[in-house]
Design an enzyme around this catalytic site. Structure first.
Site, mmCIF file in Angstrom:
data_model
loop_
_atom_site.group_PDB
_atom_site.id
_atom_site.type_symbol
_atom_site.label_atom_id
_atom_site.label_comp_id
_atom_site.label_asym_id
_atom_site.label_seq_id
_atom_site.Cartn_x
_atom_site.Cartn_y
_atom_site.Cartn_z
ATOM 1 N N GLY A 1 -10.472 -4.142 0.850
ATOM 2 C CA GLY A 1 -9.651 -4.230 1.924
ATOM 3 C C GLY A 1 -10.288 -2.813 2.757
ATOM 4 O O GLY A 1 -10.994 -2.173 2.988
ATOM 5 N N ASP A 2 -8.590 -2.568 3.148
ATOM 6 C CA ASP A 2 -8.601 -1.972 4.530
ATOM 7 C C ASP A 2 -9.148 -0.026 3.921
ATOM 8 O O ASP A 2 -9.262 0.900 4.522
ATOM 9 C CB ASP A 2 -7.780 -1.496 5.706
ATOM 10 C CG ASP A 2 -6.586 -1.648 5.445
ATOM 11 O OD1 ASP A 2 -6.187 -2.455 4.152
ATOM 12 O OD2 ASP A 2 -5.918 -0.868 5.797
ATOM 13 N N THR B 1 1.190 -1.279 0.267
ATOM 14 C CA THR B 1 -0.247 0.099 -0.139
ATOM 15 C C THR B 1 0.782 1.197 0.026
ATOM 16 O O THR B 1 2.305 0.985 0.569
ATOM 17 C CB THR B 1 -1.030 0.043 1.311
ATOM 18 O OG1 THR B 1 -1.196 -1.716 1.458
ATOM 19 C CG2 THR B 1 -2.031 0.979 1.107
ATOM 20 N N GLY C 1 -4.671 -6.297 5.617
ATOM 21 C CA GLY C 1 -5.999 -5.306 5.999
ATOM 22 C C GLY C 1 -7.099 -5.737 6.665
ATOM 23 O O GLY C 1 -7.813 -4.678 7.274
ATOM 24 N N ARG D 1 -12.846 -8.170 -3.657
ATOM 25 C CA ARG D 1 -12.624 -7.982 -2.422
ATOM 26 C C ARG D 1 -12.534 -6.241 -2.632
ATOM 27 O O ARG D 1 -11.835 -5.853 -2.736
ATOM 28 C CB ARG D 1 -11.305 -8.644 -1.791
ATOM 29 C CG ARG D 1 -10.656 -9.017 -0.877
ATOM 30 C CD ARG D 1 -9.284 -7.614 -0.303
ATOM 31 N NE ARG D 1 -8.653 -7.794 1.205
ATOM 32 C CZ ARG D 1 -7.870 -6.751 1.206
ATOM 33 N NH1 ARG D 1 -7.128 -6.173 0.538
ATOM 34 N NH2 ARG D 1 -7.250 -7.193 2.193
ATOM 35 N N THR E 1 -0.809 0.702 6.502
ATOM 36 C CA THR E 1 -0.082 -0.901 5.546
ATOM 37 C C THR E 1 -0.090 -1.925 5.695
ATOM 38 O O THR E 1 0.164 -2.234 7.160
ATOM 39 C CB THR E 1 1.189 0.029 4.462
ATOM 40 O OG1 THR E 1 1.354 -1.645 3.534
ATOM 41 C CG2 THR E 1 1.839 -0.406 4.926
ATOM 42 N N GLY E 2 -0.635 -3.204 5.153
ATOM 43 C CA GLY E 2 -0.085 -4.389 5.913
ATOM 44 C C GLY E 2 -1.531 -5.244 5.854
ATOM 45 O O GLY E 2 -2.501 -4.744 4.544
#
Length: 308
Positions: free
Chosen positions: A206-207, A176, A229, A204, A226-227
């Site tokens: 994500g966050d 990200t 999500g 999908r 970042t990571g």
């Protein structure tokens, strides 16, 4: 008033053995160029919102980062990009998901915030709105990089063989980009953009586009994550930082550490975040091997780094 800017380009299992000196130099140059882009706006008295958008745009245009041109492919072999932006002064926000043709999703998120009554717009409707508003569009070939395509083929083969997410390089699986800023008027802003995870299920979300999960800004703090999500969503990571500062009186570093080294790990989530508070303090914690990151805090100290 002081100014401050921080950015990230992804966090996770970044193995030194995977980075040649040439690749590492190119990544560091990309981080530096993005940092300078945002700083030029802040030094000229510009708004934090403009600074984070400009910073993220540079990273979206760089094929080595998982956003915009460098976005990863989903399990059906096409890209679905996400982005968000938030103005801390007004708590206005815009985000997009499922974007496939718009070259700079962060700019589209800004237009959703400014020119619609909504916070989030998705998929075909989001690209159509971008085209209507005059944002540059691109054919699939623009987003197709051989490195990302090869990563998809390897990941699909690994998953078919029963593999898990463990010990997968950040350069292969996910990533990200994001930025947070404090401007000379004392206002904060955050922006985040991503292609998601290699071989993610089509559709999908994500966050990144979930305001409060991967992106947040108010009058106290601006945060971009970042990571993994799903873990960021499950603990509302970005908003949790702000809540700890507002309601518990925790300083920026303590609030961020509690989320990154506490709540995320308790949920089995790896990653990191960048954050800046209203006084220009900057923190860049991550609970994994590395995080592409760069920052200039209120004192003027500049950092560009990958590992600890």
């Amino acid at each position: 008033m002081p100014i401050a800017l921080a950015l990230h380009g992804g966090a996770g299992t970044i193995r030194a053995a995977d980075l040649t000196p040439e690749l590492e130099a190119e990544l560091m140059a990309g981080l530096s160029a993005a940092l300078d882009s945002g700083l030029s706006i802040l030094h000229a008295g510009g708004a934090a919102l403009d600074a984070v958008q400009a910073t993220v745009t540079v990273l979206e245009d760089h094929p080595l980062f998982n956003a915009g041109r460098g976005a990863v492919f989903n399990d059906q072999g096409f890209i679905e990009m996400e982005a968000a932006i938030m103005d801390g002064a007004l708590r206005t926000a815009g985000s997009v998901t499922g974007v496939r043709r718009t070259r700079n999703p962060v700019q589209l998120a800004r237009l959703v915030m400014a020119h619609t009554p909504h916070v989030t717009l998705g998929f075909e409707a989001a690209d159509a709105f971008a085209a209507k508003m005059g944002l540059p569009q691109a054919a699939p070939e623009y987003f197709h990089t051989s490195k990302r395509w090869d990563a998809l083929q390897s990941e699909l083969a690994r998953l078919r063989a029963g593999g898990s997410d463990a010990d997968v390089s950040e350069q292969v699986k996910h990533g990200t980009v994001g930025a947070v800023a404090l401007d000379s008027a004392g206002h904060l802003a955050a922006a985040t953009s991503t292609g998601g995870r290699t071989a993610k299920m089509a559709g999908r979300i994500g966050d990144t586009p979930v305001i409060g999960a991967g992106t947040w800004a108010d009058d106290l703090v601006a945060v971009s994550g970042t990571g993994h999500g799903e873990s960021f969503i499950r603990c509302c990571a970005a908003h949790e930082v702000a809540s700890r500062m507002r309601y518990m009186g925790q300083p920026l570093s303590d609030a961020c550490d509690e989320v990154v080294y506490g709540q995320l790990l308790e949920l089995g989530g790896s990653g990191g975040l960048i954050a800046v508070d209203w006084e220009g303090h900057v923190t860049l914690p991550f609970n994994c091997e590395g995080m592409y990151r760069a920052a200039v805090d209120a004192s003027g100290e500049r950092i560009i780094a990958i590992y600890r």
